[in-house]
Design an enzyme around this catalytic site. Structure first.
Site, PDB file in Angstrom:
ATOM      1  N   SER A  28     -12.265   6.319   2.893  1.00 34.57           N
ATOM      2  CA  SER A  28     -11.121   6.828   2.094  1.00 34.57           C
ATOM      3  C   SER A  28     -11.647   7.725   1.133  1.00 34.57           C
ATOM      4  CB  SER A  28     -10.209   5.902   1.713  1.00 34.57           C
ATOM      5  OG  SER A  28      -9.143   6.409   0.750  1.00 34.57           O
ATOM      6  N   TYR A  32     -14.106   5.314   9.105  1.00 35.32           N
ATOM      7  CA  TYR A  32     -13.094   5.927   8.138  1.00 35.32           C
ATOM      8  C   TYR A  32     -13.511   5.306   6.808  1.00 35.32           C
ATOM      9  CZ  TYR A  32      -8.453   6.415   6.180  1.00 35.32           C
ATOM     10  OH  TYR A  32      -7.264   6.783   5.261  1.00 35.32           O
ATOM     11  N   THR A  86      -4.857  10.664  -0.108  1.00 39.00           N
ATOM     12  CA  THR A  86      -6.331  10.462   0.448  1.00 39.00           C
ATOM     13  C   THR A  86      -6.567  11.376   1.820  1.00 39.00           C
ATOM     14  OG1 THR A  86      -5.553   8.855   2.104  1.00 39.00           O
ATOM     15  CG2 THR A  86      -6.161   8.083  -0.210  1.00 39.00           C
ATOM     16  N   HIS A 145       0.816  -1.314  -0.023  1.00 42.95           N
ATOM     17  CA  HIS A 145       0.110  -0.012   0.009  1.00 42.95           C
ATOM     18  C   HIS A 145       0.788   1.426  -0.142  1.00 42.95           C
ATOM     19  CE1 HIS A 145      -4.087   1.543   1.265  1.00 42.95           C
ATOM     20  NE2 HIS A 145      -3.621   2.354   0.328  1.00 42.95           N
TER      21      HIS A 145
END
EC number: 3.1.2.22
Length: 803
Positions: A588, A586, A599, A470
């Site tokens: 994104s 959360y 982001t 990531h």
């Protein structure tokens, strides 16, 4: 071995007549072709950088400007107002016979200076235009006059035929929000989940922060925003990803799936050959910047910086901090099969191998009977270990097996040829999809090189998947590449009637090189320890895939609502039913409207969403009352999403303020509390049809089933979702089995129930109405509803292991 003789271009020998050198013509030819390819690549990169640097102008515009100046000069007009004469005076005097040449050079220099000034003006004008975000804040379908004017001006200044990086110099920098606004929004976001006492204490900490420290930290942040390309993205990459010491597996990787219903060929080597060829075609287009930039509304460009590190990239472990190693080129892939590592070349004679040749090479690896060396089979488990541990072991490994390690880390990407099948099966559709997701996210803990930018996984039945690290980029970037790969290998490259890649094999290609690992004894225990930890982490992940097919994007569109907001509010309802409480959520959101943006967080658990959820659980509330609250919650979520995309979010600003406070050795109880918050519900929408390479309406079975990621908290959920065409939504849910508070299958059932309950509030969804709304009773209609999506065409193209 035969390939060992080709490793050098000459062989020296001593004879009675002295030293002799025997040159190897084939190897020298390969050296020449490799150098030629390198020079072509450098020249192509230079030319592309030049084109993107002058965009939205073009070299043709310079020629037009130069010709106009020459024509004016010929007509005895001086458009330079005397500057060209001064330039001529500065040029060397080559004699009277070269007087005309001096005039041409003066005109060329003046045209170049004027051209450069015009390019600079265009860049500034376009940057100012792209800084306007009023269009983003307007209601969908209601465009104001200023926005229409803005669109017209953007069309004028945007140029024609942009390359991938053409807009990079014109993108605005991400703004630093007002610290007062950020703190106010933060307090608003935590109000629904905190008790009155906790909220009052948090508000006191916030006011103390604003009074004592905020202005100083904000000043440093603004200073960085004026100097750096982006005030937060480099710190986000470093402190969130590269400085994290947790294992990458589950914690910092995500996966992407193949087509849900279709497997184009059951031959593992053939599918691998086409997929690798398609990926390298994408890399070729990427290097030449032939991939068009992503444009919102067909006009507003997004930042393309993250595309640079898709290929030839490895995250190298460090004791305190990792770093990203990116090579400009690589002509091989690293392949793992049955515990053995191979170095497989992807080019021959300066050209990319054909899909059939790549299939041949993969088949050679599959047919190789050689056993794995001691501990080689589990070596990759080290990449799933804590980063500090892996860094220490890698130092020893680099000394003992430098060549093999370099072959893996220097590869274009990693390929894992799994010995097991995967994908949707007839016998147990739900369990097979869950196992498929788990195999992509974690595998067996030792069959993925998690440090590589991505690992292509090819299962024994021809099913594909992707495991992505990531730190180097976010999901839309790898999703763009994956969409191109699936469409290209299936619709453009295709397969023969017997399932092989089209074309002919190349028997002259050398065998893939088996990598030799000289593993010292002290590494053996480290591998065993890493494998044990990887298995514990892998077995603790509970993955569940929910294909929901009773309605999709088209139904939500008929309700005149944002599809993403619809899902987010439904997730709040589902999670409340699952846990009986609200939590920090959360979502994104991308900030690629700005240079090097990545982001921002949308805090989806709003007061408006909570009011709707409570109403849905209150049997005294009527459907119209619930519907009104739902629309208010959707509007609030849309406002938060648009604010995040326009650089006015909460979390990245607070994160950057926290980093500055650590640099200055300032203790802020408020920022420390914010930094320590746990996201018990982490969500993300998977982008789809970014490239429109085929019409999903004409090929409804050729839809990817999306992808997922691990939970951000030990007692939380990770939920991703993808809109598959107009009539299906697939959810990927993950949690930890060790937690007594979570259950991925239980949440999946709540999500399905919540979707139906929300849909039943609308006139178009009255047929979804159930007798006991909010009761959590199972409705079996949609448990296998997705099976009806299968058509006769898709049945014929599926393998025996597919549904």
């Amino acid at each position: 071995m035969a390939e060992a003789h080709q490793a050098v271009g000459f062989r020296p020998s001593l004879t009675s007549d002295g030293a002799e050198v025997e040159l190897s013509a084939p190897v020298l030819q390969e050296i020449y072709l490799s150098g030629l390819r390198s020079w072509k690549r450098h020249l192509s990169r230079f030319w592309n950088d030049f084109l993107t640097g002058v965009f939205p102008a073009s070299p043709l515009s310079w020629l037009f400007l130069f010709s106009a100046i020459q024509l004016a000069w010929f007509l005895q007009l001086d458009p330079s107002l005397g500057l060209m004469e001064k330039i001529k005076e500065l040029l060397p005097d080559w004699g009277g016979q070269h007087h005309g040449l001096r005039g041409v050079l003066a005109a060329a220099l003046f045209a170049s200076c004027l051209w450069g000034a015009l390019i600079f003006t265009l860049h500034v004008a376009l940057r100012l235009l792209l800084s306007y975000h009023g269009w983003l804040l307007e209601p969908h379908g209601a465009m104001s006059s200023p926005t229409k004017t803005w669109l017209a001006l953007v069309r004028i200044f945007s140029g024609r035929h942009p390359m991938l990086f053409s807009y990079q110099r014109s993108l605005p920098r991400q703004p630093v929000p007002s610290v007062q606004d950020t703190v106010r929004k933060y307090l608003e976001s935590v109000r629904p989940i905190l008790s009155d006492e906790d909220f009052d204490w948090t508000a006191v900490l916030a006011q103390e922060f604003l009074r004592l420290q905020a202005s100083l930290l904000q000043w440093y942040l603004r200073l960085k925003s004026w100097w750096a390309s982006n005030y937060v993205s480099d710190w986000w990459e470093e402190f969130v990803y590269l400085r994290s010491r947790n294992p990458l597996m589950v914690n910092s990787n995500y996966y992407m799936m193949d087509f849900l219903y279709v497997t184009p060929t059951p031959l593992q080597a053939a599918r691998a050959g086409n997929a690798v060829h398609a990926l390298l075609l994408y890399r070729h287009r990427l290097n030449r910047q032939e991939i068009p930039p992503t444009l919102l509304m067909g006009m507003r460009p997004l930042c393309s910086a993250q595309y640079e590190k898709i290929f030839n990239t490895t995250r190298i472990p460090g004791v305190q901090k990792d770093y990203i190693r990116h090579l400009h080129d690589s002509q091989h892939v690293a392949v793992f099969h049955r515990g053995r590592f191979f170095r497989m070349g992807t080019h021959s004679r300066n050209s990319l191998l054909s899909p059939r040749a790549l299939e041949q090479q993969f088949q050679r690896i599959l047919d190789d009977p050689s056993p794995a060396c001691p501990h080689e089979e589990h070596l990759a488990a080290l990449t799933a270990a804590p980063r500090g541990t892996w860094a220490q072991v890698r130092t020893s490994l680099k000394t003992q097996a430098a060549e093999a390690l370099e072959a893996v880390e220097g590869a274009a990407f990693f390929v894992s040829l799994d010995a097991e099948p995967a994908g949707l099966t007839r016998e147990d559709p739900a369990a097979s999809l869950d196992a498929y997701a788990h195999a992509l996210l974690a595998g067996r803990g030792h069959d993925r090189w998690f440090d590589k930018s991505f690992t292509l996984i090819v299962f024994s039945n021809g099913k594909l998947g992707l495991s992505v690290e990531h730190s180097w980029a976010d999901c839309p970037i790898s999703g763009h590449m994956w969409e191109f790969t699936l469409a290209t290998e299936c619709f453009q490259l295709g397969y023969s009637t017997d399932g092989h890649c089209k074309g002919h094999p190349d028997p002259t290609l050398p065998q893939p090189q088996r990598l030799q690992w000289d593993l010292p004894d002290q590494i053996h225990s480290s591998i065993s320890l890493a494998l044990r930890g990887a298995k514990i982490l892998s077995e603790n992940v509970d993955c569940h895939v929910v294909p929901f097919s009773l309605f999709g994007k088209s139904f939500i569109r008929r309700c005149h609502l944002s599809s993403d907001s619809f899902i987010q509010i439904a997730l709040q309802l589902a999670h409340f039913r699952d846990r009986g409480q609200f939590c920090l959520t959360y979502e994104s959101a991308m900030t690629r409207l700005f240079l090097e943006g990545r982001t921002e967080t949308v805090r989806s658990c709003t007061r408006e969403a909570c009011n709707f959820v409570r109403a849905m659980e209150d049997k005294e509330k009527t459907d119209p009352q619930c519907l009104a609250l739902f629309r208010v919650a959707v509007d609030k979520h849309q406002a938060l999403l648009k604010a995040a995309m326009s650089g006015q979010g909460v979390d990245r600003h607070l994160f950057a303020l926290y980093i500055v406070s650590r640099f200055l050795h300032l203790q802020s109880p408020f920022l420390t509390q914010v930094h320590s918050e746990q996201w018990q519900l982490s969500t993300s929408q998977i982008p789809v049809q970014q490239m429109h390479l085929f019409d999903v309406h004409n090929y409804p079975d050729y839809v990817s089933s999306g992808g997922g990621f691990g939970p951000a908290d030990d007692h939380g959920y990770g939920v991703s979702y993808i809109f598959m065409g107009d009539g299906m939504i697939t959810f990927h849910i993950s949690s930890k089995k060790s937690s007594t508070k979570t259950d991925s299958h239980r949440l999946g059932q709540h999500i399905e129930d919540a979707l139906l309950d929300v849909a039943s509030l609308f006139q178009a969804g009255q047929h979804f109405k159930r007798r006991f709304r909010g009761s959590g009773k199972e409705n079996s209609r949609h448990r296998c509803g997705f099976l009806s999506r299968q058509t006769g065409a898709s049945k014929a193209s599926m393998t025996s292991t597919d549904f």
